[in-house]
Design a protein around this motif. Sequence first.
Motif, PDB file in Angstrom:
ATOM      1  N   UNK A  91       0.792  -1.232   0.000  1.00 30.48           N
ATOM      2  CA  UNK A  91       0.000   0.000   0.000  1.00 30.48           C
ATOM      3  C   UNK A  91       0.818   1.272   0.000  1.00 30.48           C
ATOM      4  N   UNK A  92       2.120   1.178   0.190  1.00 29.25           N
ATOM      5  CA  UNK A  92       2.952   2.378   0.236  1.00 29.25           C
ATOM      6  C   UNK A  92       3.291   2.880  -1.167  1.00 29.25           C
ATOM      7  N   UNK A  93       3.716   4.150  -1.201  1.00 28.56           N
ATOM      8  CA  UNK A  93       4.312   4.719  -2.391  1.00 28.56           C
ATOM      9  C   UNK A  93       5.801   4.891  -2.116  1.00 28.56           C
ATOM     10  N   UNK A  94       6.625   4.208  -2.900  1.00 29.42           N
ATOM     11  CA  UNK A  94       8.077   4.255  -2.708  1.00 29.42           C
ATOM     12  C   UNK A  94       8.726   4.892  -3.924  1.00 29.42           C
ATOM     13  N   UNK A  95       9.647   5.812  -3.692  1.00 31.92           N
ATOM     14  CA  UNK A  95      10.389   6.457  -4.781  1.00 31.92           C
ATOM     15  C   UNK A  95      11.783   5.844  -4.825  1.00 31.92           C
ATOM     16  N   UNK A  96      12.139   5.268  -5.975  1.00 32.17           N
ATOM     17  CA  UNK A  96      13.467   4.694  -6.162  1.00 32.17           C
ATOM     18  C   UNK A  96      14.298   5.613  -7.048  1.00 32.17           C
ATOM     19  N   UNK A  97      15.387   6.103  -6.500  1.00 36.86           N
ATOM     20  CA  UNK A  97      16.352   6.882  -7.264  1.00 36.86           C
ATOM     21  C   UNK A  97      17.039   5.961  -8.267  1.00 36.86           C
ATOM     22  N   UNK A  98      17.758   6.542  -9.221  1.00 37.48           N
ATOM     23  CA  UNK A  98      18.516   5.735 -10.149  1.00 37.48           C
ATOM     24  C   UNK A  98      19.736   5.116  -9.478  1.00 37.48           C
ATOM     25  N   UNK A  99      20.441   4.287 -10.234  1.00 41.25           N
ATOM     26  CA  UNK A  99      21.668   3.695  -9.723  1.00 41.25           C
ATOM     27  C   UNK A  99      21.613   2.185  -9.655  1.00 41.25           C
ATOM     28  N   UNK A 100      22.784   1.570  -9.671  1.00 41.19           N
ATOM     29  CA  UNK A 100      22.861   0.113  -9.709  1.00 41.19           C
ATOM     30  C   UNK A 100      22.491  -0.524  -8.375  1.00 41.19           C
ATOM     31  N   UNK A 101      22.739   0.157  -7.269  1.00 42.23           N
ATOM     32  CA  UNK A 101      22.359  -0.411  -5.971  1.00 42.23           C
ATOM     33  C   UNK A 101      20.850  -0.373  -5.807  1.00 42.23           C
ATOM     34  N   UNK A 102      20.218   0.732  -6.213  1.00 39.82           N
ATOM     35  CA  UNK A 102      18.760   0.811  -6.106  1.00 39.82           C
ATOM     36  C   UNK A 102      18.065  -0.149  -7.072  1.00 39.82           C
ATOM     37  N   UNK A 103      18.736  -0.505  -8.169  1.00 43.07           N
ATOM     38  CA  UNK A 103      18.165  -1.509  -9.070  1.00 43.07           C
ATOM     39  C   UNK A 103      18.002  -2.844  -8.350  1.00 43.07           C
ATOM     40  N   UNK A 104      18.879  -3.109  -7.390  1.00 40.97           N
ATOM     41  CA  UNK A 104      18.760  -4.351  -6.606  1.00 40.97           C
ATOM     42  C   UNK A 104      17.510  -4.337  -5.725  1.00 40.97           C
ATOM     43  N   UNK A 158       6.764  17.374 -11.898  1.00 37.11           N
ATOM     44  CA  UNK A 158       6.063  16.108 -11.689  1.00 37.11           C
ATOM     45  C   UNK A 158       6.328  15.549 -10.296  1.00 37.11           C
ATOM     46  N   UNK A 159       7.571  15.658  -9.846  1.00 39.87           N
ATOM     47  CA  UNK A 159       7.922  15.152  -8.510  1.00 39.87           C
ATOM     48  C   UNK A 159       7.170  15.922  -7.430  1.00 39.87           C
ATOM     49  N   UNK A 160       6.977  17.220  -7.636  1.00 41.16           N
ATOM     50  CA  UNK A 160       6.301  18.049  -6.632  1.00 41.16           C
ATOM     51  C   UNK A 160       4.864  17.613  -6.387  1.00 41.16           C
ATOM     52  N   UNK A 161       4.275  16.888  -7.338  1.00 43.22           N
ATOM     53  CA  UNK A 161       2.875  16.467  -7.189  1.00 43.22           C
ATOM     54  C   UNK A 161       2.729  15.120  -6.477  1.00 43.22           C
ATOM     55  N   UNK A 162       3.852  14.529  -6.070  1.00 43.87           N
ATOM     56  CA  UNK A 162       3.837  13.191  -5.461  1.00 43.87           C
ATOM     57  C   UNK A 162       4.383  13.270  -4.044  1.00 43.87           C
ATOM     58  N   UNK A 163       3.749  12.544  -3.139  1.00 42.52           N
ATOM     59  CA  UNK A 163       4.238  12.435  -1.764  1.00 42.52           C
ATOM     60  C   UNK A 163       4.558  10.972  -1.495  1.00 42.52           C
ATOM     61  N   UNK A 164       5.836  10.640  -1.539  1.00 44.04           N
ATOM     62  CA  UNK A 164       6.249   9.254  -1.318  1.00 44.04           C
ATOM     63  C   UNK A 164       6.343   8.959   0.176  1.00 44.04           C
ATOM     64  N   UNK A 165       5.994   7.735   0.545  1.00 44.20           N
ATOM     65  CA  UNK A 165       6.165   7.309   1.935  1.00 44.20           C
ATOM     66  C   UNK A 165       7.633   7.072   2.263  1.00 44.20           C
ATOM     67  N   UNK A 166       8.374   6.594   1.271  1.00 42.32           N
ATOM     68  CA  UNK A 166       9.776   6.255   1.498  1.00 42.32           C
ATOM     69  C   UNK A 166      10.555   6.500   0.213  1.00 42.32           C
ATOM     70  N   UNK A 167      11.735   7.066   0.350  1.00 43.90           N
ATOM     71  CA  UNK A 167      12.599   7.381  -0.790  1.00 43.90           C
ATOM     72  C   UNK A 167      13.966   6.760  -0.554  1.00 43.90           C
ATOM     73  N   UNK A 168      14.446   6.018  -1.533  1.00 43.84           N
ATOM     74  CA  UNK A 168      15.791   5.466  -1.461  1.00 43.84           C
ATOM     75  C   UNK A 168      16.697   6.301  -2.360  1.00 43.84           C
TER      76      UNK A 168
END
Length: 251
Positions: A91-104, A158-168
Amino acid sequence: MLTSQRKALILDRLRRDGQVIAKALADDLSLSEDTIRRDLREMAAEKLLKRVHGGALPLSPDLPDFSARQAVSSEEKRRLGAFAAGMIKSGQTAFLDGGTTNAEIARRLPKDLAVTIVTHSPTITGELEHHPVAEVILIGGKLYKHSMVATGAAAMAAIASIRADIFFLGVTAIHPAHGFSTGDFEEAAIKRHIAQCSAETYVLATAEKLDAASPCQILPIKGVSGLIVPSDIPEERLAPYRNAGVPIFLA
């Protein structure tokens, strides 16, 4: 004082203060400034620090292109990704930044986890192709090819319109004094903006990113909710971050 002792002290000062001023250190140790400058030159040649006028700064990490980094899928990154994936709840909204570690993180999300994943990285969305119940929102904009992420005004809006629960958050360097940093000004601004629009921000960090500083600060060291690191990093390397008040999670 032996040369090796002076160099160890210089590295300790860099980790603690984020810089070394040659004259100040020479005065503290009752040594000549020429002695300290010689030490700094030798250490710069050994790639232990970066020489600047009057002293030294922590070494800026190398920035290989995305394809080169993608080819290195270490056990460290897999452990970090699995730990972070376990932090994302249904049920959460998670924002994943780019990068090879976040791809994992994307690779290790359970296939039956009903979440919304937001990213400005087309490579991250590709990892989510076979997650049938995950909603995926791809932020567009000007592509920063080095990291394969969208930047610029359109992405910001576009990012300003979103409120993520968790951001990596992905970074290239972490330092107790200089905080979290990366090599590109525009990318740093996007990362900072995402963090400001998210309830919690976590950073996954392999060992080589600690005690280093890149040119563009993203956030100060206290600007994140936690730092996720491999469990085999020695405690003495983590102590400055704990002392700075950053929650640390061992993966």
